[in-house]
Write an enzyme that holds these catalytic residues in place. Structure first.
Site, mmCIF file in Angstrom:
data_model
loop_
_atom_site.group_PDB
_atom_site.id
_atom_site.type_symbol
_atom_site.label_atom_id
_atom_site.label_comp_id
_atom_site.label_asym_id
_atom_site.label_seq_id
_atom_site.Cartn_x
_atom_site.Cartn_y
_atom_site.Cartn_z
ATOM 1 N N LYS A 173 -8.564 15.268 11.222
ATOM 2 C CA LYS A 173 -8.354 14.064 10.402
ATOM 3 C C LYS A 173 -8.981 12.833 11.063
ATOM 4 C CE LYS A 173 -4.957 15.658 7.211
ATOM 5 N NZ LYS A 173 -3.793 15.537 6.386
ATOM 6 N N LYS A 200 -9.681 24.937 4.407
ATOM 7 C CA LYS A 200 -8.538 25.172 3.531
ATOM 8 C C LYS A 200 -8.582 24.211 2.341
ATOM 9 C CE LYS A 200 -4.726 22.175 4.953
ATOM 10 N NZ LYS A 200 -4.373 21.666 3.624
ATOM 11 N N LYS A 210 -5.266 18.412 -0.382
ATOM 12 C CA LYS A 210 -5.094 17.285 -1.303
ATOM 13 C C LYS A 210 -6.105 16.192 -0.993
ATOM 14 C CE LYS A 210 -0.214 17.175 -1.097
ATOM 15 N NZ LYS A 210 -0.058 16.784 0.284
HETATM 16 P P1 ATP Z 1 -3.422 16.688 3.092
HETATM 17 O O1 ATP Z 1 -4.867 17.082 2.903
HETATM 18 O O2 ATP Z 1 -3.112 15.289 2.674
HETATM 19 O O3 ATP Z 1 -2.901 17.019 4.476
HETATM 20 P P2 ATP Z 1 -2.332 19.157 2.119
HETATM 21 O O4 ATP Z 1 -2.975 19.799 0.957
HETATM 22 O O5 ATP Z 1 -2.611 19.725 3.464
HETATM 23 O O6 ATP Z 1 -2.621 17.605 2.050
HETATM 24 P P3 ATP Z 1 0.472 18.792 2.811
HETATM 25 O O7 ATP Z 1 1.378 17.896 2.062
HETATM 26 O O8 ATP Z 1 -0.074 18.318 4.118
HETATM 27 O O9 ATP Z 1 -0.742 19.191 1.846
HETATM 28 O O10 ATP Z 1 1.192 20.201 3.032
HETATM 29 C C1 ATP Z 1 2.280 20.644 2.228
HETATM 30 C C2 ATP Z 1 2.501 22.125 2.466
HETATM 31 O O11 ATP Z 1 1.431 22.884 1.866
HETATM 32 C C3 ATP Z 1 2.496 22.531 3.949
HETATM 33 O O12 ATP Z 1 3.494 23.516 4.142
HETATM 34 C C4 ATP Z 1 1.128 23.138 4.160
HETATM 35 O O13 ATP Z 1 1.115 24.089 5.220
HETATM 36 C C5 ATP Z 1 0.889 23.793 2.812
HETATM 37 N N1 ATP Z 1 -0.549 23.914 2.530
HETATM 38 C C6 ATP Z 1 -1.435 22.906 2.494
HETATM 39 N N2 ATP Z 1 -2.645 23.362 2.177
HETATM 40 C C7 ATP Z 1 -2.533 24.705 2.017
HETATM 41 C C8 ATP Z 1 -3.455 25.745 1.683
HETATM 42 N N3 ATP Z 1 -4.727 25.471 1.466
HETATM 43 N N4 ATP Z 1 -2.985 27.020 1.593
HETATM 44 C C9 ATP Z 1 -1.679 27.298 1.815
HETATM 45 N N5 ATP Z 1 -0.761 26.358 2.144
HETATM 46 C C10 ATP Z 1 -1.178 25.075 2.240
HETATM 47 MG MG MG Z 2 -1.815 18.766 5.196
#
Ligand code: ATP
Ligand code: MG
Length: 331
Positions: A112, A194, A197
């Site tokens: 990040k 991965k 968001k």
């Molecule tokens: P950001 O990019 O802002 O970090 P994010 O998509 O990683 O957003 P988070 O809110 O950080 O989402 O994570 C929420 C939950 O979703 C966590 O338990 C994280 O491990 C899970 N998660 C996030 N991305 C994935 C993915 N690509 N596959 C499976 N689980 C995920």
């Molecule tokens: Mg995340």
């Protein structure tokens, strides 16, 4: 004593299917076996570039999704992180337990920081300590998360063990719950990353709120691997990812999925995947729209009260252990 679960998601953007398949799906499945706490971690969301009005909206939208995917507010505690100030308070204490060196090793921080070079705020560095506080405040046994959070969970355990060793038994040591399938759904435009968001490329993720056209368009544009055979082959990560999503969306076994696509081409895979996803998302999207503001406010107030009770007891204990008396007005 009933075992506890804690987990959360950040209101940094709209939920995508990776969040659901890696995390929320398991929250729903586990909520009846455990006493469950599901948080909207809005303090964590401050670590990325923040638009205040959007943050408020996304926070409430996320609560709606928690309920719409099947978290039952009568069974589980749903609350907003900033409603329980103990999260920030315990973070300061754990800051003085965590070491700079161990935070520097966190891969999410490194990623990040690289991504938002104009805003490498102390919060991104601190993120895992705040996350440890979230978990430890509730004397959590199990934390259902995606694979990307494994390292943060290990740090949480290390901090708890260190605190307990130095100041006496205070925190329960939590285990991560990372599903065998779905813990790492990959980006549709770059299967080495991965799905996230906060990815700049909106085509890289399927949002839980995407309409049928968007779902079809994004899968159609998803990158594929060379070759033509459609089977679960880890050396072809793009196809593997699409098949894994299909397997999870339909509930068909991996063998059934391979049989279904035997002799068919990528266009068919993408088309069938889009239709299965649309069918899966449609009732959830309907439920999101049905939840009223009044219901939302009521469940959040109940959640805040329940979470506060437990968090304040843990923090009072921590303060006592480290030689800080809790102010009587806050007791
Ligand atoms: P950001 O990019 O802002 O970090 P994010 O998509 O990683 O957003 P988070 O809110 O950080 O989402 O994570 C929420 C939950 O979703 C966590 O338990 C994280 O491990 C899970 N998660 C996030 N991305 C994935 C993915 N690509 N596959 C499976 N689980 C995920
Ligand atoms: Mg995340």
């Amino acid at each position: 004593m009933t075992k506890r679960i804690f987990s959360g998601a950040q209101p940094t953007g709209n939920l995508h299917i990776g969040n659901y398949l890696g995390a929320l799906k398991n929250w729903v499945a586990l909520q009846h076996e455990y006493e469950s706490f599901f948080c909207i971690v809005n303090l964590h969301a401050l670590t990325v570039n923040n638009d205040p009005k959007q943050l408020l909206e996304r926070t409430r939208d996320l609560v709606r999704f928690y309920v719409a995917v099947g978290i039952d507010p009568e069974v589980s505690t749903i609350f907003i992180q900033s409603d329980v100030p103990e999260h920030a308070e315990l973070t300061w204490v754990l800051n003085c337990v965590a070491r700079v060196g161990e935070l520097e090793r966190m891969t999410q921080y490194k990623d990040k920081a690289k991504k938002q070079q104009e805003n490498v705020n102390v919060g991104i560095f601190e993120y895992p300590v705040l996350m440890a506080s979230d978990i430890l405040l509730y004397q959590t046994d199990l934390v259902p998360v995606g694979h990307d959070q494994k390292q943060h969970l290990e740090l949480t355990r290390d901090l708890a063990i260190r605190f307990n060793r130095d100041f006496g038994e205070t925190f329960r040591i939590p285990d991560a719950f990372i599903p065998k399938v779905g813990a790492r759904i990959m980006s549709l435009s770059d299967p080495s990353k991965k799905m996230s968001k906060s990815d700049d490329d909106a085509g890289s993720r399927i949002l839980m709120m995407d309409d049928a056209d968007a779902v079809r368009r994004k899968f159609k544009r998803a990158v594929t691997d060379s070759g033509t055979e459609i089977r679960f082959d880890e050396s072809r990560p793009a196809i593997y990812n699409l098949l894994e999503i299909y397997h999870l969306m339909t509930g068909k076994s991996q063998q059934e999925v391979e049989e279904h696509f035997a002799g068919k081409g990528y266009a068919q895979l993408k088309g069938d995947l889009a239709e299965a996803t649309i069918e899966f998302l449609s009732p959830i999207q309907q439920r999101v729209k049905e939840i009223t503001d009044e219901e939302l406010d009521a469940l959040l107030e109940r959640g805040r009260a329940k979470a506060s009770n437990i968090a304040s007891a843990t923090l009072a204990n921590v303060y006592q252990r480290i030689g800080i008396a809790r102010a009587p007005s806050r007791a």
